[in-house]
Scaffold this active site. Structure first.
Site, PDB file in Angstrom:
ATOM      1  N   SER A 260     -42.971  12.753 104.971  1.00 24.72           N
ATOM      2  CA  SER A 260     -42.488  13.360 103.734  1.00 24.72           C
ATOM      3  C   SER A 260     -41.697  12.356 102.894  1.00 24.72           C
ATOM      4  CB  SER A 260     -41.655  14.583 104.113  1.00 24.72           C
ATOM      5  OG  SER A 260     -41.224  15.251 102.971  1.00 24.72           O
ATOM      6  N   ASP A 587     -50.897  20.462 101.406  1.00 28.82           N
ATOM      7  CA  ASP A 587     -50.395  20.827 102.724  1.00 28.82           C
ATOM      8  C   ASP A 587     -49.218  21.789 102.616  1.00 28.82           C
ATOM      9  OD1 ASP A 587     -48.266  19.334 101.940  1.00 28.82           O
ATOM     10  OD2 ASP A 587     -48.306  17.955 103.614  1.00 28.82           O
ATOM     11  N   HIS A 640     -47.126  21.159 105.995  1.00 31.95           N
ATOM     12  CA  HIS A 640     -46.346  19.952 105.799  1.00 31.95           C
ATOM     13  C   HIS A 640     -45.545  19.530 107.027  1.00 31.95           C
ATOM     14  CE1 HIS A 640     -44.574  16.878 103.377  1.00 31.95           C
ATOM     15  NE2 HIS A 640     -43.365  17.321 103.561  1.00 31.95           N
TER      16      HIS A 640
END
Lengths: 685, 665
Positions: A260, A587, A640
């Site tokens: 991320s 995602d 995610h």
């Protein structure tokens, strides 16, 4: 003191009481079943009470007695169950667990070769208190973020105060020191039972990794990247850690696994470490080539995420808008005087790091009023189409062609539009106003002072300018910044000293040596390291927020946020508009465009962004929701965070860290339209 | 009953009817009875309390009260306990961190903690089947929950390989890293936590504090071989010095960490293959001061008892009260044997065997302490004439029988055990499921050991080599216990000498300071009276003779243990001697004349239960919460020098005793 501590310990050891206790104190932490038991107990209790009021003629069974009886009964049962559960051997409790990738690959003979560095993303890292105000007494070195979150319920305002940073400097407020938790524990579990890195760590350990060749580069994710170095020397520590692991593991280069926001944090690090000392780490121009074998970006937010826009603009996302649509008023009611969103906004606006996630590249990447690279994406077919093709690897374009003919394109380029129609009409019909010269404040100084304790920069805006903002109707990724600069001038001024969101025309311009460009892949060159490999691993097949329909908030009260997502804006069946949010493939947090473009086009081959031609690979993982509740968050998820438990992804990471190259794990693996989208983007390479 | 009868009836066909009738009647009767009972149960439930109901009621009642109290406790403001304590004991003094912050002290030198033996946490990284689900859970430190759930599995995972002293195959247990490694040993039992909290009050935080946690079961050099721990410490110290504006670090080792850090200082300056290759001025460049807390520089006698019979005073006392509990085979537990087998695989325990031999610890008829001063605290100022009667032969670390411990050496008949033949009892040993090396000794060997009667520090080493040959082969490769004649002899470049202060030179760093901070005023184990265990098959054949009491004429002998002054674990002699004499001024052990300071803390037990473990304690671990000690550490960390603290602060007779020791300087 010690006796009280012991008392407290006992309390936590007591299984049943803690269950009950947590069921009304912290419902989210315990798993659902236990919460259910707790509430059931309460229901039963109430029923029993009512029953007993009716039967008052029996004097022996008074109300309290039967209460006690019921509680005792429930307790005993749950103790017995707990006891049984604990006395069961670990393998019997669940369904037959599929063999984990670590065990399988160990049987194949994989052993640790390259040390592994994990770089956590935003929000997932734990933060602990080192110095605080009197209201936070007793929390020294306890986690404020990550872990139990019990303090939110106990003292919410105190908690927010300690998590906020200083509004001017973006560093610690005076008298408060909140620091990142170090070590693997920093981000293995976000909350008890909610894994982030834990599964990956466990699998790495199965093939032989341990503390000495695995490092969690925890940093304070609230700060801007350069400030983590200024305040905590986080970058220097990371550099020294990598050098140490390189030396102590037989001069094997490291494999970096950022997740991320960690992805752009590590981009920043790579530029920092090779830059000369006062601003950089002074590692010399070959540091990355010498120390890094591969970067395996998981769910990378290379070009930002639209979610960050709505977060900054109105402190809400898809989920909040949804709640609002279901039950309007809960979040905004002033009856409770909670002002949750306002408080959250105030705290999160002091976090510079959020600005790093705003969409980068402007209209060229994200689309303008009439055009966007995702044009033709259909949300409905997206899911089905993938499910069919997910099995076979040579995915051809027939399905896509079918997708394209469906409807007129959604105008994704308008990241914020006011009203559902504005998001759909063609651009000449859109009104244009320039709001830059609007007065910030009317004569309303009493306006803010009457607004009580919550301060968001919105209080300083006059109604007039708010109205003007909504009249301007639609904002693209480029004009968005003007808007944000207008509504949150202080925040943007602070943060734009640390981040930049454009595209460089000439990368050799000396101004790009400044650290504010280092985390933007469109304004930096990759290091000269031809042997390095860059992977982009992300999930696809989940609708992901891409643009928003806004409206003015109905209440004129000064304390509220004047804009909000229009939860009533719904498209017809099968369209991408739901609850005021337009969705694309991604995602759940990062759209495919942001995660894949750099590796698909921007850095593919020898480009100006990648002068040494570092090899890039895209590995997409098709989302499959868990088949049953027993599977928990699924072993084939593409979401995610849940993707960190995806067995295919874990296997890729393990193989690379055991020495495989990109070609050996199978090169690109693509399910989405990313190649088509990147072709449509006109980016000078 | 009825069922049985019916079957019988069927079997004998001749007279089935009446019996069956009977049985059916019986059944019906029973049913009737049940029916009569049932309604009374249904209807009686609200009126009559059955046993189960009252149980449930009781449990429910307790639970409700418990939850209510819990709720109150959680709703209570955090300062409430302190308020109560103050109300009872009068106003508390500020914690040193707060006090010194008011004085204006700020964080200056980065701080490195080196935890001691046992106090650091260990977690599982790879295990056998039985340890499923314990991945990255603490096996050592924390709640020790697994010890109770699966004790044998636990022992198996905590043991090291008996030959190499490294991991057994398929098991990887590693030290926990970070400050959490040793801040609390068990929940609520602090080790470093108080010190950390006080350092944080004057501005320290994660980036300026480093816990050099290491696997304390391994020999010191093996921590580098297996985990590269020494390299990590070196790199971290360099990093902290670089990121804190060139301020040198203050190192705070505790207990065995003191020896570990001695080893580190030699390692880091030694050339590359065996050492860290930091160059001969590494310590001078990076270390401001070494503040040793409760340092067993010269070893601890407790280690002897631990290795010899896996017991110490506490176990001996337990045995005296309830003889047999620990040794009974009734439960099939053999706790001590399992413990011994486990601890004998830990090389680090051997680093604490008393060093320096008879020169330091005393011979058969001589010891530096000379006289018993256990009661010296009371009569400290006029002890000269009373002490004469309390002469104790501390030098005899192990004696078999109380009378042997007290008679003069010339009257003791010592039969040498070294050549004694070990009985070959392997056949018998196989039925003992726990293996300790004692089973290989046989009766003859055990008797030979007991016949030697008295062991001094030097002969104890021979004793160990006799009773535990494998252990000592491993240990002798990593540690040495002698005194060097010539420190320039190249043999002393080997790492086995690095943790023995009597066989190494301190680094060349005249600006460095060495402190020795330790508690005094608690009777500390110094020598033992042993006896043979009555049955000697699967048992450990020796145990402390808990019945040996000195009485009024010899108050130092209690429960088979001779005590001297110390901090309950480390005798003053071991903690103070190097700083009092061995390194004082420019000596051959301290060629650059590093200044040394002794700071003793007189033990004052906590006044009441509310104080917990006390703020003036001198006990080995509890001293980490001693306010005076914390204040000293904070001042040094904030930049003060030894003189600023007030130089030496001595309560014990350490200087007198050091004079008694004839050590070539």
């Amino acid at each position: 003191m010690a006796s009280i501590l012991r008392f407290r310990k006992l309390c936590y050891v007591e299984p049943c009481s803690s269950l009950k206790f947590q069921s009304f104190e912290t419902p989210k932490i315990e798993n659902r079943d236990e919460g259910g038991v707790g509430s059931k107990t309460q229901n039963l209790l109430e029923k029993k009470q009512r029953k007993n009021k009716n039967k008052k003629q029996h004097r022996e069974w008074r109300c309290i007695d039967s209460c006690c009886w019921v509680i005792g009964y429930m307790c005993t049962t749950c103790w017995v169950l707990l006891f049984l559960y604990h006395s069961l051997p670990a393998t019997l409790t669940g369904f037959p667990v599929p063999e984990s990738p670590g065990t399988r690959l160990k049987a194949e003979g994989l052993t640790p070769l390259h040390p592994v560095v994990l770089v956590p993303g935003i929000v997932t890292g734990g933060l602990e208190l080192w110095e605080g105000r009197p209201c936070a007494e007793g929390l020294f070195r306890k986690r404020l973020w990550g872990g139990g979150f019990t303090e939110i319920f106990k003292r919410p305002l105190c908690w927010l105060e300690h998590l906020s940073l200083h509004n001017e400097t973006g560093l610690d407020p005076p008298g408060i020191r909140v620091r990142a938790v170090p070590g693997l524990v920093a981000a293995d579990y976000f909350a008890p039972g909610y894994f982030v890195w834990a599964v990956l760590i466990e699998n790495l350990a199965k093939i032989g990794y341990e503390g000495k060749n695995m490092h969690m580069a925890a940093y304070d994710w609230r700060l801007s990247f350069q400030n983590t170095e200024i305040r905590d020397q986080a970058l220097t520590r990371l550099k020294s850690k990598i050098e140490l692991m390189y030396v102590t593991n037989g001069h094997k280069k490291v494999v970096v696994v950022p997740h991320s926001m960690g992805v752009i944090y590590f981009l920043h690090f790579m530029k920092w470490v090779e830059s000369p000392p006062p601003m950089g780490g002074g590692g010399g121009p070959s540091w990355c080539a010498k120390h890094i074998k591969a970067i395996m970006n998981i769910g990378p937010a290379f070009l930002g995420v639209p979610k960050a826009v709505s977060n900054i603009f109105s402190a809400e996302g898809k989920d909040v808008a949804y709640i609002r649509a279901m039950d309007p008023g809960v979040l905004d009611s002033e009856i409770l005087r909670l002002q949750t969103l306002e408080h959250v906004m105030r705290a999160s606006r002091t976090w510079d790091s959020i600005v790093s996630l705003l969409p980068k590249g402007g209209d060229a990447i994200w689309g303008n009023l009439d055009w966007s690279p995702e044009d033709g994406h259909s949300c409905d077919l997206a899911k089905k189409g993938y499910l069919q093709t997910s099995g076979d690897t040579n995915f051809n374009n027939r399905d896509e062609n079918r997708v394209f003919q469906v409807k007129e394109p959604v105008k994704y380029g308008r990241i914020i539009s006011f009203g559902k129609e504005t998001s759909q009409i063609s651009s000449p019909q859109l009104p244009r106003h320039d709001f830059k010269d609007l007065p910030h404040k009317d004569s309303a100084t009493n306006f803010t002072s009457s607004c009580g304790e919550v301060w968001t920069e919105y209080d300083e805006l006059s109604r007039e300018s708010i109205r003007k903002i909504t009249e301007n109707k639609a904002y693209t990724a480029q004009t968005l910044f003007d808007l944000l600069r207008f509504v949150a001038p202080k925040m943007m001024q602070r943060a734009e000293a640390h981040f930049s969101h454009g595209i460089a025309d000439n990368l050799d311009d000396p101004k790009y040596a400044h650290y504010k460009y280092w985390s933007n892949p469109l304004e930096t060159k990759l290091p000269v390291a031809p042997d390095m490999e860059i992977y982009s691993l992300y999930g696809v097949g989940i609708p992901t927020e891409r643009s928003y329909v806004y409206k003015m908030s109905p209440s004129d009260k000064c304390k509220s946020i004047p804009f909000r997502i229009d939860g009533s804006a719904e498209g017809e069946a099968g369209s991408c508009l739901k609850n005021g949010v337009y969705f694309v493939d991604g995602d759940d947090s990062v759209p495919v465009l942001s995660a894949g473009l750099m590796c698909a086009k921007g850095w593919r081959g020898r480009t100006r962004f990648n002068p040494s031609g570092i090899a890039t690979y895209i590995r997409e993982y098709q989302h499959k929701p868990p088949a049953s509740l027993l599977e928990g968050r699924g072993i084939e998820s593409g979401a995610h965070v849940d993707i960190m438990g995806n067995v295919a992804l874990i296997e890729d990471v393990l193989r690379i860290s055991a020495g495989a190259t990109g070609a050996q794990v199978g090169g690109d693996r693509i399910y989405s339209d990313i190649m088509r989208m990147s072709e449509r983007i006109n980016l000078q390479l | 009953m009825s069922f049985l009868r019916r079957r019988k009836g069927k079997a004998s066909d001749s007279q089935p009817a009446p019996i069956e009738d009977e049985s059916e009647k019986e059944q019906e009767n029973q049913k009737h009875k049940q029916k009569q009972k049932l309604p009374s149960k249904d209807g009686g439930k609200p009126q009559k309390w059955s046993c189960v109901d009252s149980c449930c009621w009781f449990i429910g009642f307790i639970c409700s009260i418990w939850w209510f109290l819990l709720f109150l406790y959680n709703a209570m403001p955090a300062s409430f306990p302190q308020f109560v304590t103050e109300a009872i004991t009068g106003p508390l003094s500020d914690p040193p961190g707060v006090k010194l912050r008011k004085e204006g002290l700020m964080a200056k030198h980065p701080v490195v903690f080196v935890p001691g033996i046992v106090t650091g946490g260990l977690e599982l990284w790879e295990g056998h089947q039985c340890a499923d689900g314990l991945f990255r859970k603490r096996l050592w430190g924390g709640t020790f929950g697994e010890l109770y759930k699966r004790p044998l599995c636990w022992v198996e995972h905590m043991s090291l390989d008996n030959e190499t002293g490294l991991d057994p195959s398929g098991i990887r247990v590693r030290p926990v890293s970070g400050l959490v490694a040793a801040d609390y040993f068990a929940p609520g039992y602090f080790v470093w936590a108080v010190l950390i909290a006080n350092l944080a009050r004057i501005g320290y935080e994660e980036k300026t504090m480093y816990m050099a946690s290491y696997d304390w079961r391994l020999s010191f050099q093996n921590t580098e071989v297996r985990d590269q721990t020494l390299s990590r410490i070196k790199s971290n110290i360099q990093l902290m010095v670089a990121t804190n504006g060139g301020n040198k670090v203050v190192v705070i080792p505790h207990s065995m960490g003191v020896l570990y850090f001695l080893h580190f200082m030699k390692w880091v300056e030694a050339p590359a293959p065996m050492g860290g290759g930091g160059g001969s001025d590494w310590c001078a460049k990076h270390i401001k001061a070494v503040v040793n807390i409760g340092g067993p520089f010269l070893g601890v006698p407790k280690a002897v008892a631990g290795l010899f019979s896996i017991e110490a005073r506490d176990i001996a006392v337990a045995r005296a009260f309830a003889p047999g509990v620990l040794d009974k085979d009734v439960f099939g537990l053999q706790t001590l044997q399992h413990m011994m087998r486990m601890t004998r695989t830990w090389d680090s325990t051997m680093s604490m065997i008393p060093k320096g031999g008879d020169t330091i610890w005393g011979g058969l008829d001589w010891s530096p302490e000379g006289y018993c001063n256990c009661s010296a605290k009371k009569v400290k100022n006029n002890d000269t004439n009373t002490a004469a009667e309390n002469r104790v032969n501390y030098g005899r670390i192990i004696s078999f029988g109380k009378d042997v411990a007290e008679t003069h050496s010339s009257k003791i008949e010592m039969i040498d055990f070294r050549d004694a033949v070990k009985g070959n009892n392997l056949a018998n040993a196989t039925h003992c499921d726990v293996w300790t090396e004692y089973h290989e000794m046989g009766v003859g060997g055990v008797k030979a050991v007991a016949d030697y009667k008295v062991y001094t520090t030097e002969s104890v080493l021979d004793l160990f080599r006799f009773v535990a040959p494998k252990l000592m082969t491993r240990g002798d490769a990593h540690f040495s216990y002698g005194i060097a004649d010539n420190l320039d002899d190249p043999e002393y470049e080997h790492y086995k000498y690095w943790s023995n202060p009597l066989e190494t030179k301190l680094p060349n760093a005249p600006d460095m300071e060495i402190y020795s901070l330790y508690g005094v005023g608690i009777p500390t184990e110094r020598a033992y009276v042993y006896k043979l265990t009555p049955t000697a098959e699967c048992y450990i054949p020796f145990q402390i003779d808990a019945s040996a009491e000195g009485g009024s004429e010899n108050p130092c002998l209690k429960g088979g243990v001779f005590s001297s002054d110390g901090d309950e674990t480390v005798p003053v002699l071991s903690a103070g001697f190097m700083c009092a004499k061995g390194w004082r001024g420019k000596t051959r052990f301290n060629p650059s004349g590093i200044p040394t300071y002794i700071r003793e803390y007189d033990h004052a037990p906590p006044a009441n239960l509310l104080e917990g473990r006390g703020t003036q304690s001198g006990a080995h671990v509890d001293i980490m919460g001693n306010f005076a000690l914390i204040e000293d550490v904070l001042r040094v960390a904030a930049g003060a020098k030894g003189e600023d603290l007030g130089g030496d602060k001595v309560h014990s007779d350490i200087f007198k005793w050091s004079e008694n020791i004839d050590l070539d300087l």
